[in-house]
Motif scaffolding. Structure first.
Motif, PDB file in Angstrom:
ATOM      1  N   TRP A 158       0.859  -1.188   0.000  1.00 40.39           N
ATOM      2  CA  TRP A 158       0.000   0.000   0.000  1.00 40.39           C
ATOM      3  C   TRP A 158       0.888   1.229   0.000  1.00 40.39           C
ATOM      4  O   TRP A 158       1.719   1.391   0.893  1.00 40.39           O
ATOM      5  CB  TRP A 158      -0.919   0.012   1.235  1.00 40.39           C
ATOM      6  N   ALA A 159       0.729   2.087  -1.008  1.00 40.54           N
ATOM      7  CA  ALA A 159       1.633   3.226  -1.138  1.00 40.54           C
ATOM      8  C   ALA A 159       0.904   4.488  -1.566  1.00 40.54           C
ATOM      9  O   ALA A 159      -0.016   4.450  -2.398  1.00 40.54           O
ATOM     10  CB  ALA A 159       2.727   2.900  -2.151  1.00 40.54           C
ATOM     11  N   PHE A 160       1.314   5.598  -0.956  1.00 42.75           N
ATOM     12  CA  PHE A 160       0.955   6.930  -1.438  1.00 42.75           C
ATOM     13  C   PHE A 160       2.258   7.705  -1.416  1.00 42.75           C
ATOM     14  O   PHE A 160       2.731   8.140  -0.371  1.00 42.75           O
ATOM     15  CB  PHE A 160      -0.099   7.581  -0.534  1.00 42.75           C
ATOM     16  N   ALA A 161       2.868   7.851  -2.573  1.00 40.25           N
ATOM     17  CA  ALA A 161       4.255   8.282  -2.671  1.00 40.25           C
ATOM     18  C   ALA A 161       4.400   9.801  -2.623  1.00 40.25           C
ATOM     19  O   ALA A 161       3.419  10.545  -2.612  1.00 40.25           O
ATOM     20  CB  ALA A 161       4.852   7.743  -3.970  1.00 40.25           C
ATOM     21  N   GLU A 162       5.655  10.233  -2.624  1.00 35.36           N
ATOM     22  CA  GLU A 162       5.938  11.670  -2.673  1.00 35.36           C
ATOM     23  C   GLU A 162       5.301  12.285  -3.914  1.00 35.36           C
ATOM     24  O   GLU A 162       4.788  13.404  -3.878  1.00 35.36           O
ATOM     25  CB  GLU A 162       7.445  11.903  -2.672  1.00 35.36           C
ATOM     26  N   GLN A 163       5.342  11.564  -5.021  1.00 38.94           N
ATOM     27  CA  GLN A 163       4.617  11.935  -6.231  1.00 38.94           C
ATOM     28  C   GLN A 163       3.597  10.828  -6.499  1.00 38.94           C
ATOM     29  O   GLN A 163       3.874   9.883  -7.212  1.00 38.94           O
ATOM     30  CB  GLN A 163       5.579  12.080  -7.416  1.00 38.94           C
ATOM     31  N   PRO A 164       2.407  10.911  -5.890  1.00 42.92           N
ATOM     32  CA  PRO A 164       1.458   9.794  -5.954  1.00 42.92           C
ATOM     33  C   PRO A 164       0.879   9.584  -7.348  1.00 42.92           C
ATOM     34  O   PRO A 164       0.821  10.509  -8.160  1.00 42.92           O
ATOM     35  CB  PRO A 164       0.365  10.224  -4.968  1.00 42.92           C
ATOM     36  N   GLU A 165       0.473   8.361  -7.592  1.00 43.10           N
ATOM     37  CA  GLU A 165      -0.165   8.009  -8.860  1.00 43.10           C
ATOM     38  C   GLU A 165      -1.676   8.068  -8.699  1.00 43.10           C
ATOM     39  O   GLU A 165      -2.238   7.533  -7.740  1.00 43.10           O
ATOM     40  CB  GLU A 165       0.263   6.606  -9.292  1.00 43.10           C
ATOM     41  N   ASP A 167      -4.075   6.604 -10.174  1.00 45.12           N
ATOM     42  CA  ASP A 167      -4.804   5.337 -10.237  1.00 45.12           C
ATOM     43  C   ASP A 167      -4.439   4.372  -9.107  1.00 45.12           C
ATOM     44  O   ASP A 167      -4.955   3.254  -9.077  1.00 45.12           O
ATOM     45  CB  ASP A 167      -4.543   4.654 -11.586  1.00 45.12           C
ATOM     46  N   SER A 168      -3.563   4.776  -8.180  1.00 45.06           N
ATOM     47  CA  SER A 168      -3.214   3.877  -7.085  1.00 45.06           C
ATOM     48  C   SER A 168      -4.397   3.703  -6.137  1.00 45.06           C
ATOM     49  O   SER A 168      -5.245   4.599  -6.005  1.00 45.06           O
ATOM     50  CB  SER A 168      -2.017   4.431  -6.313  1.00 45.06           C
TER      51      SER A 168
END
Length: 455
Positions: A158-165, A167-168
């Motif tokens: 499960w990820a919400f990144a520094e530059q999130p996608e 469609d995640s």
């Protein structure tokens, strides 16, 4: 300035209540029993800030009171964000994981300025086993929010990144809850404030914890670093950032409480490095231009020698290995005369400081420069060698023995003893401690877990 700080703190505290209620529903993939560790990093939080009784961080103070904390935590060299975040989840230093900057240092074939590429896949950047790799082997799960050196990591569920996608799954969760729009996710880093990004990252951390409940949640708060770079360490702006980070921690704890997860969670609150002030910026590549190592070609500088500066440290790279033996003594003597240079280490000496050994990776520097107090290394080839500022700015990267670089460590919650006061510790002990809490093995870790704080 005091009124400004008071207003900032009041606004931060007012934002502690989420605009949209979170639920305790999960999607069926959750870790339904056993321990959970939430590792929260407050980027650049200096341990010395804890000595101020006026530090406006009630949530952190309560975690300290109820659990264990260190007088200070020594980072690794270089005392930079990505190398130290990587150590926090591997238990090894840069000599083994090879992360030397906030991304992969790359060297263009045409001899132009090196680039630091943050969006390098984790498997190419990190050369050590991580906690999330070990957990995946045991069928356990990991979530991450704004963590670093983790791009494309296959063992993070499960990820919400520094530059999130857009469609995640986590971005879709937040959009569905009305916490952020699709357009805001798509342009997440464009014209947005650090405070807003920390707010959305907190919403993402809550969503992952409550709806997906991984065994390990990695959560990185960034505003504290951003504002200290601009306004200085322990400045009024820094204190406002500390206060706001505290509200994010409180919001996450409150969500865990409402979801009935608190009795399973150990919170580990850490920072990657401390901060100090400087009023003189040194542009070391300007000296390479002056000495003839860099020359202009087609409108840009090119050469066989470049320096990658990062605040209190700078790594010098000689591209042509055939010239290395000849150039090293000349370069060392040259930079010993540059204002603001406190020390110069050869590659083998830098390895003793915990940097990669010569020949082990192209990230290993040929010379390693440390700045004097009040000085900081920065980019540039056309500026004066040294630029002076009237108002202090903030930097890190100085040797990990520097008192101002000492970082934060607090552990509280499930499985942590109450009232344990540690002296100075190394951040190499964080990963093995988390591994022990989650009952997994991290044999490569270089130091022992903090068993004295565990129930």
């Amino acid at each position: 300035m005091r009124n400004l700080l008071a207003l900032a703190f009041a606004l931060a505290m007012a934002s502690i209540q989420p605009a949209h209620a979170q639920t305790s529903h999960n999607d069926g993939t959750a870790a339904t029993h056993g321990p959970i560790v939430v590792l929260i990093t407050i980027d650049g939080f200096p341990a010395r800030a804890l000595q101020d009784p006026r530090l406006p961080m009630p949530a952190l103070r309560k975690l300290m009171h109820d659990g264990a904390y260190a007088q200070g935590m020594q980072p690794i060299n270089p005392s930079v964000t990505w190398p130290n975040h990587t150590t926090l989840i591997t238990g090894v230093n840069a000599s083994e994981h090879h992360v030397m900057a906030n991304g992969l240092i790359t060297f263009p074939q045409d001899g132009s300025v090196p680039e630091v590429k943050p969006w390098t896949p984790k498997d190419q950047l990190v050369h050590a086993r991580t906690l999330y790799d070990v957990l995946a082997e045991k069928g356990m799960s990991t979530g991450q929010v704004d963590w670093v050196a983790i791009y494309g990591a296959k063992n993070v569920q499960w990820a919400f990144a520094e530059q999130p996608e857009v469609d995640s799954p986590i971005a879709q969760d937040l959009i569905a809850q009305g916490l952020v729009t699709k357009e805001q996710v798509a342009s997440f880093g464009d014209d947005s404030t650090p405070a807003w990004r920390d707010e959305i990252w907190t919403d993402a951390a809550i969503d992952i914890l409550v709806h997906h409940t991984p065994n390990l949640l990695l959560f990185h708060l960034l505003q504290t670093d951003t504002l200290q770079h601009e306004y200085g360490a322990l400045s009024p702006a820094a204190y406002a950032a500390y206060a706001y980070a505290d509200t994010r921690i409180a919001k996450l704890i409150d969500a865990a409480r409402k979801a009935g997860l608190l009795d399973r969670i150990t919170f580990v609150i850490a920072s990657d490095h401390g901060f100090t002030d400087y009023t003189h910026a040194v542009h070391p590549n300007v000296e390479l231009v002056r000495a003839g190592y860099l020359h202009q070609e087609k409108g840009s500088y090119r050469g066989d020698v470049w320096i990658q500066p990062e605040g209190g440290e700078a790594s010098l790279y000689i591209r042509d290995s055939a010239k290395r033996a000849e150039l090293l003594p000349k370069l060392k003597a040259d930079f010993a005369k540059v204002p603001g240079v406190a020390a110069i280490y050869t590659a083998s000496e830098a390895n003793q400081l915990g940097l990669p050994a010569p020949g082990s990776t192209d990230q290993a520097p040929d010379l390693y420069l440390i700045a004097k107090a009040g000085y900081s290394f920065t980019d540039g080839t056309d500026e004066p060698l040294v630029t002076d500022f009237e108002n202090a700015r903030g930097a890190h990267g100085y040797l990990n023995t520097n008192p101002d670089m000492q970082a934060l460590f607090v552990a509280s919650g499930a499985h942590i003893k109450h009232g344990v006061r540690l002296g100075a510790i190394s951040n190499l002990r964080v990963a093995p401690t988390i591994a022990k809490l989650l009952d997994v093995s991290l044999p490569a870790a270089r130091q022992a877990p903090l068993t004295d704080i565990l129930q």
